[in-house]
Design a protein around this motif. Sequence first.
Motif, PDB file in Angstrom:
ATOM      1  N   ALA A   1     -15.243  24.099  72.506  1.00 53.21           N
ATOM      2  CA  ALA A   1     -15.428  22.587  71.058  1.00 53.21           C
ATOM      3  C   ALA A   1     -17.017  22.591  71.619  1.00 53.21           C
ATOM      4  CB  ALA A   1     -14.896  21.160  70.871  1.00 53.21           C
ATOM      5  N   GLU A   2     -17.890  22.077  72.577  1.00 53.94           N
ATOM      6  CA  GLU A   2     -18.833  21.928  72.897  1.00 53.94           C
ATOM      7  C   GLU A   2     -19.876  23.920  73.038  1.00 53.94           C
ATOM      8  OE1 GLU A   2     -23.230  20.875  73.954  1.00 53.94           O
ATOM      9  OE2 GLU A   2     -20.852  19.824  73.321  1.00 53.94           O
ATOM     10  N   PHE A   3     -19.344  24.400  73.378  1.00 52.46           N
ATOM     11  CA  PHE A   3     -19.636  25.594  72.652  1.00 52.46           C
ATOM     12  C   PHE A   3     -19.818  26.210  71.433  1.00 52.46           C
ATOM     13  CE2 PHE A   3     -18.773  27.931  76.711  1.00 52.46           C
ATOM     14  CZ  PHE A   3     -19.468  27.861  77.834  1.00 52.46           C
ATOM     15  N   ASP A   4     -19.196  25.873  70.683  1.00 53.18           N
ATOM     16  CA  ASP A   4     -18.562  26.533  68.967  1.00 53.18           C
ATOM     17  C   ASP A   4     -19.838  25.185  68.716  1.00 53.18           C
ATOM     18  OD1 ASP A   4     -16.778  27.845  69.079  1.00 53.18           O
ATOM     19  OD2 ASP A   4     -15.120  26.251  69.199  1.00 53.18           O
ATOM     20  N   ARG A   5     -20.522  24.106  69.219  1.00 53.03           N
ATOM     21  CA  ARG A   5     -21.275  23.121  68.463  1.00 53.03           C
ATOM     22  C   ARG A   5     -22.851  23.764  68.645  1.00 53.03           C
ATOM     23  NH1 ARG A   5     -18.136  18.839  69.800  1.00 53.03           N
ATOM     24  NH2 ARG A   5     -18.534  18.608  72.070  1.00 53.03           N
ATOM     25  N   ILE A   6     -23.316  24.267  69.867  1.00 49.93           N
ATOM     26  CA  ILE A   6     -24.151  24.864  70.444  1.00 49.93           C
ATOM     27  C   ILE A   6     -24.094  26.308  69.249  1.00 49.93           C
ATOM     28  CG2 ILE A   6     -25.215  26.552  72.221  1.00 49.93           C
ATOM     29  CD1 ILE A   6     -23.795  24.838  74.521  1.00 49.93           C
ATOM     30  N   ILE A   7     -23.170  27.140  69.263  1.00 54.96           N
ATOM     31  CA  ILE A   7     -23.674  28.274  68.496  1.00 54.96           C
ATOM     32  C   ILE A   7     -23.846  27.377  66.754  1.00 54.96           C
ATOM     33  CG2 ILE A   7     -22.723  30.239  67.127  1.00 54.96           C
ATOM     34  CD1 ILE A   7     -21.045  30.301  69.704  1.00 54.96           C
ATOM     35  N   ALA A   8     -23.148  26.372  66.007  1.00 59.58           N
ATOM     36  CA  ALA A   8     -23.723  26.102  65.049  1.00 59.58           C
ATOM     37  C   ALA A   8     -24.870  25.493  64.831  1.00 59.58           C
ATOM     38  CB  ALA A   8     -22.111  24.443  64.552  1.00 59.58           C
ATOM     39  N   LYS A   9     -25.479  24.574  65.802  1.00 60.33           N
ATOM     40  CA  LYS A   9     -26.480  24.261  66.239  1.00 60.33           C
ATOM     41  C   LYS A   9     -27.503  25.780  65.818  1.00 60.33           C
ATOM     42  CE  LYS A   9     -26.316  19.813  68.277  1.00 60.33           C
ATOM     43  NZ  LYS A   9     -26.772  18.302  69.738  1.00 60.33           N
ATOM     44  N   ALA A  10     -27.495  26.311  66.325  1.00 62.91           N
ATOM     45  CA  ALA A  10     -28.101  27.365  66.480  1.00 62.91           C
ATOM     46  C   ALA A  10     -27.913  28.250  64.976  1.00 62.91           C
ATOM     47  CB  ALA A  10     -27.852  28.912  67.417  1.00 62.91           C
ATOM     48  N   LYS A  11     -26.818  28.393  64.857  1.00 61.74           N
ATOM     49  CA  LYS A  11     -26.754  28.895  63.231  1.00 61.74           C
ATOM     50  C   LYS A  11     -27.637  27.899  62.107  1.00 61.74           C
ATOM     51  CE  LYS A  11     -22.413  31.060  63.200  1.00 61.74           C
ATOM     52  NZ  LYS A  11     -21.499  31.560  62.820  1.00 61.74           N
ATOM     53  N   ALA A  12     -27.694  26.503  61.776  1.00 56.50           N
ATOM     54  CA  ALA A  12     -28.217  25.516  61.413  1.00 56.50           C
ATOM     55  C   ALA A  12     -29.769  25.847  61.120  1.00 56.50           C
ATOM     56  CB  ALA A  12     -27.899  24.249  61.379  1.00 56.50           C
ATOM     57  N   ARG A  13     -30.321  26.418  62.476  1.00 56.90           N
ATOM     58  CA  ARG A  13     -31.679  26.829  63.079  1.00 56.90           C
ATOM     59  C   ARG A  13     -32.508  27.553  62.356  1.00 56.90           C
ATOM     60  NH1 ARG A  13     -35.303  25.487  68.214  1.00 56.90           N
ATOM     61  NH2 ARG A  13     -34.057  24.008  68.705  1.00 56.90           N
ATOM     62  N   LEU A  14     -31.053  28.842  62.289  1.00 56.44           N
ATOM     63  CA  LEU A  14     -31.774  29.961  61.967  1.00 56.44           C
ATOM     64  C   LEU A  14     -31.742  29.806  60.173  1.00 56.44           C
ATOM     65  CD1 LEU A  14     -31.874  33.142  63.025  1.00 56.44           C
ATOM     66  CD2 LEU A  14     -29.711  33.457  62.428  1.00 56.44           C
ATOM     67  N   ALA A  15     -30.925  29.151  59.994  1.00 57.83           N
ATOM     68  CA  ALA A  15     -31.052  28.588  58.577  1.00 57.83           C
ATOM     69  C   ALA A  15     -31.962  28.012  57.389  1.00 57.83           C
ATOM     70  CB  ALA A  15     -29.390  28.040  58.120  1.00 57.83           C
ATOM     71  N   ALA A  16     -32.767  27.221  58.268  1.00 58.36           N
ATOM     72  CA  ALA A  16     -33.277  26.309  58.112  1.00 58.36           C
ATOM     73  C   ALA A  16     -35.149  27.062  58.310  1.00 58.36           C
ATOM     74  CB  ALA A  16     -33.589  25.392  59.426  1.00 58.36           C
ATOM     75  N   THR A  17     -34.846  28.090  59.692  1.00 57.93           N
ATOM     76  CA  THR A  17     -36.244  28.626  59.416  1.00 57.93           C
ATOM     77  C   THR A  17     -36.086  29.927  59.312  1.00 57.93           C
ATOM     78  OG1 THR A  17     -35.140  30.552  62.114  1.00 57.93           O
ATOM     79  CG2 THR A  17     -36.238  27.659  61.822  1.00 57.93           C
ATOM     80  N   THR A  18     -35.386  30.663  57.933  1.00 58.59           N
ATOM     81  CA  THR A  18     -35.165  32.053  57.418  1.00 58.59           C
ATOM     82  C   THR A  18     -35.463  31.747  55.856  1.00 58.59           C
ATOM     83  OG1 THR A  18     -34.402  32.830  59.332  1.00 58.59           O
ATOM     84  CG2 THR A  18     -34.225  34.144  56.666  1.00 58.59           C
ATOM     85  N   GLY A  19     -36.327  31.971  55.287  1.00 56.57           N
ATOM     86  CA  GLY A  19     -36.543  31.563  54.193  1.00 56.57           C
ATOM     87  C   GLY A  19     -35.547  32.708  53.114  1.00 56.57           C
ATOM     88  N   PRO A  20     -35.305  32.361  51.955  1.00 54.11           N
ATOM     89  CA  PRO A  20     -35.379  32.768  51.740  1.00 54.11           C
ATOM     90  C   PRO A  20     -35.565  34.813  50.595  1.00 54.11           C
ATOM     91  CG  PRO A  20     -35.811  31.559  50.209  1.00 54.11           C
ATOM     92  CD  PRO A  20     -35.805  30.776  51.304  1.00 54.11           C
TER      93      PRO A  20
END
Length: 169
Positions: A67-86
């Motif tokens: 479950a912690e691994f899933d949280r880490i991947i979810a945080k990384a996806k959120a970080r990636l979405a925040a830094t990647t613009g359309p």
Amino acid sequence: MRVLMGVIKDRHGTYYARKTVPATPRGLRAAVALELDNGKAVQSHLKKSLGTKDVRDANVRAKPVLAEFDRIIAKAKARLAATTGPVVKRTNLNDTEIKRVAEWVYATALKEDEALRFSGRLELRRSYKTESFASNSLGSSRARHNEDQPIVGGHGRWYEQASSYADLC
């Protein structure tokens, strides 16, 4: 007893929780490495020892770790979405870009024209068309009865290029 998915056993009998970081979206593995702050450029797998050699204990201890691994991947996806613009599509070009595009179009047209002139197909096709229209009879010795056949032997690509340009004439 069976082990849970994501639980592996090493050569010494110790159980580990392991999860593969997905390759998509692009850059996720690098974002996971940033999230872990472990000094690596990319992180392709998340792995943690469960500290046991018993399969039942491993299954119990693996659930919160996965479950912690899933949280880490979810945080990384959120970080990636925040830094990647359309991706913004451009609606205009500056003068230099227009000039380069025009040069490319002109160079491509010259290259295709040279290929046609080198093969000789274009001129031959024009002469057949003008003779068949001028004589206006199918009995002419130079009239073509089957348009699917090439005029003379040669490479099929040349014929296709010549026929597409002859249709424009």
